[in-house]
Design a protein around this motif. Structure first.
Motif, mmCIF file in Angstrom:
data_model
loop_
_atom_site.group_PDB
_atom_site.id
_atom_site.type_symbol
_atom_site.label_atom_id
_atom_site.label_comp_id
_atom_site.label_asym_id
_atom_site.label_seq_id
_atom_site.Cartn_x
_atom_site.Cartn_y
_atom_site.Cartn_z
ATOM 1 N N ASP A 59 119.250 -43.428 27.093
ATOM 2 C CA ASP A 59 117.895 -43.447 27.643
ATOM 3 C C ASP A 59 116.925 -42.592 26.839
ATOM 4 O O ASP A 59 115.755 -42.962 26.677
ATOM 5 C CB ASP A 59 117.902 -42.974 29.096
ATOM 6 C CG ASP A 59 118.217 -44.077 30.090
ATOM 7 O OD1 ASP A 59 118.502 -45.215 29.657
ATOM 8 O OD2 ASP A 59 118.178 -43.803 31.304
ATOM 9 N N ARG A 63 113.697 -44.227 25.260
ATOM 10 C CA ARG A 63 112.399 -43.723 25.753
ATOM 11 C C ARG A 63 111.498 -43.373 24.583
ATOM 12 O O ARG A 63 110.310 -43.712 24.577
ATOM 13 C CB ARG A 63 112.615 -42.507 26.652
ATOM 14 C CG ARG A 63 111.322 -41.929 27.177
ATOM 15 C CD ARG A 63 111.546 -40.742 28.073
ATOM 16 N NE ARG A 63 110.272 -40.268 28.563
ATOM 17 C CZ ARG A 63 110.146 -39.357 29.496
ATOM 18 N NH1 ARG A 63 111.205 -38.821 30.063
ATOM 19 N NH2 ARG A 63 108.946 -38.978 29.872
ATOM 20 N N ASN A 66 110.313 -46.583 23.004
ATOM 21 C CA ASN A 66 109.339 -47.232 23.878
ATOM 22 C C ASN A 66 107.982 -46.517 23.791
ATOM 23 O O ASN A 66 106.930 -47.159 23.738
ATOM 24 C CB ASN A 66 109.860 -47.237 25.321
ATOM 25 C CG ASN A 66 109.280 -48.331 26.170
ATOM 26 O OD1 ASN A 66 108.747 -49.316 25.688
ATOM 27 N ND2 ASN A 66 109.386 -48.159 27.477
ATOM 28 N N ARG A 67 108.013 -45.193 23.738
ATOM 29 C CA ARG A 67 106.785 -44.402 23.617
ATOM 30 C C ARG A 67 106.119 -44.634 22.264
ATOM 31 O O ARG A 67 104.923 -44.908 22.172
ATOM 32 C CB ARG A 67 107.108 -42.912 23.796
ATOM 33 C CG ARG A 67 105.885 -42.005 23.695
ATOM 34 C CD ARG A 67 106.257 -40.539 23.610
ATOM 35 N NE ARG A 67 107.026 -40.322 22.379
ATOM 36 C CZ ARG A 67 108.216 -39.735 22.341
ATOM 37 N NH1 ARG A 67 108.795 -39.295 23.429
ATOM 38 N NH2 ARG A 67 108.839 -39.581 21.192
ATOM 39 N N ASP A 73 105.820 -44.201 27.889
ATOM 40 C CA ASP A 73 106.691 -43.031 27.865
ATOM 41 C C ASP A 73 107.715 -43.085 28.993
ATOM 42 O O ASP A 73 107.681 -42.294 29.932
ATOM 43 C CB ASP A 73 105.852 -41.753 27.948
ATOM 44 C CG ASP A 73 106.661 -40.511 27.631
ATOM 45 O OD1 ASP A 73 107.776 -40.633 27.079
ATOM 46 O OD2 ASP A 73 106.178 -39.404 27.937
ATOM 47 N N SER A 74 108.602 -44.060 28.895
ATOM 48 C CA SER A 74 109.664 -44.210 29.886
ATOM 49 C C SER A 74 110.841 -44.951 29.247
ATOM 50 O O SER A 74 110.664 -45.687 28.281
ATOM 51 C CB SER A 74 109.165 -44.991 31.104
ATOM 52 O OG SER A 74 108.752 -46.282 30.725
ATOM 53 N N ALA A 75 111.992 -44.718 29.828
ATOM 54 C CA ALA A 75 113.173 -45.458 29.365
ATOM 55 C C ALA A 75 113.075 -46.888 29.887
ATOM 56 O O ALA A 75 112.407 -47.159 30.883
ATOM 57 C CB ALA A 75 114.448 -44.793 29.865
ATOM 58 N N THR A 76 113.731 -47.788 29.192
ATOM 59 C CA THR A 76 113.811 -49.179 29.608
ATOM 60 C C THR A 76 115.199 -49.687 29.249
ATOM 61 O O THR A 76 115.956 -48.992 28.565
ATOM 62 C CB THR A 76 112.687 -50.022 28.952
ATOM 63 O OG1 THR A 76 112.667 -51.321 29.540
ATOM 64 C CG2 THR A 76 112.861 -50.129 27.445
ATOM 65 N N THR A 104 120.252 -46.818 31.663
ATOM 66 C CA THR A 104 119.427 -47.766 32.411
ATOM 67 C C THR A 104 120.226 -49.016 32.735
ATOM 68 O O THR A 104 120.178 -49.523 33.865
ATOM 69 C CB THR A 104 118.144 -48.117 31.626
ATOM 70 O OG1 THR A 104 117.376 -46.923 31.454
ATOM 71 C CG2 THR A 104 117.309 -49.140 32.359
#
Length: 171
Positions: A59, A63, A66-67, A73-76, A104
């Motif tokens: 994660d 993250r 993703n950021r 600014d979050s895990a996916t 996740t």
């Protein structure tokens, strides 16, 4: 995809407790190849000799990706990074990269009552379809992408992950 078409899938276990799932790299490679085969059958794409890289990570890493790449600014669960069309047109066989986050994926699988391996295969298929141009920005796109995912996963003997849901749009 013709029987002769070859897709090279490189799976890198980078971070997270992935070794707890023996064969995760083989499962991901099979799912990626099945997604390519499904898309090629439907659209007669020519990606013989193409390459796809998959990073099995955690994660924290996803993250940061993703950021940095999407401004979120979050895990996916999964991210896809298609090779730009200009590079493909220039003969680059690399279709792109996929990153999948262990924590996740594990939370989602548990919450949805799905086997971890089935959800992993689904995310690999989903990420691959993004590399091949599928998206889910609209209801119509989501329905088309999910229909392809269902067909590919059925070919892998994995139950329909959308059996009880509506099409999922990008937030």
């Amino acid at each position: 995809m013709s029987e002769e078409a070859q897709i090279e899938v490189d799976v890198l276990v980078e971070a997270g407790p992935w070794p707890a799932l023996p064969g995760a790299d083989d499962l991901v490679a099979r799912a990626v190849k099945a997604a390519c085969a499904g898309a090629l059958t439907e659209y007669e794409m020519d990606i013989d000799g193409a390459e796809i890289a998959v990073k099995l990570t955690d994660d924290a890493t996803i993250r940061a990706l993703n950021r940095d790449w999407r401004g979120k600014d979050s895990a996916t669960n999964v991210l896809s990074f298609p090779t730009p069309e200009v590079a493909r047109a220039g003969g680059d066989p690399h279709l792109g990269d996929i990153a999948i986050a262990y924590e996740t994926l594990a939370r989602e699988a548990e919450a949805e009552g799905k086997p971890f391996a089935d959800h992993l295969a689904h995310l690999a298929v989903h990420g691959t379809l993004h590399l091949l141009g599928y998206d889910h920005e609209t209801v119509e796109e989501a329905e088309e992408m999910e229909a392809m995912e269902r067909r590919v996963l059925a070919g892998l003997a994995i139950p329909d992950p959308y059996a009880e849901t509506e099409p999922v749009l990008h937030p």
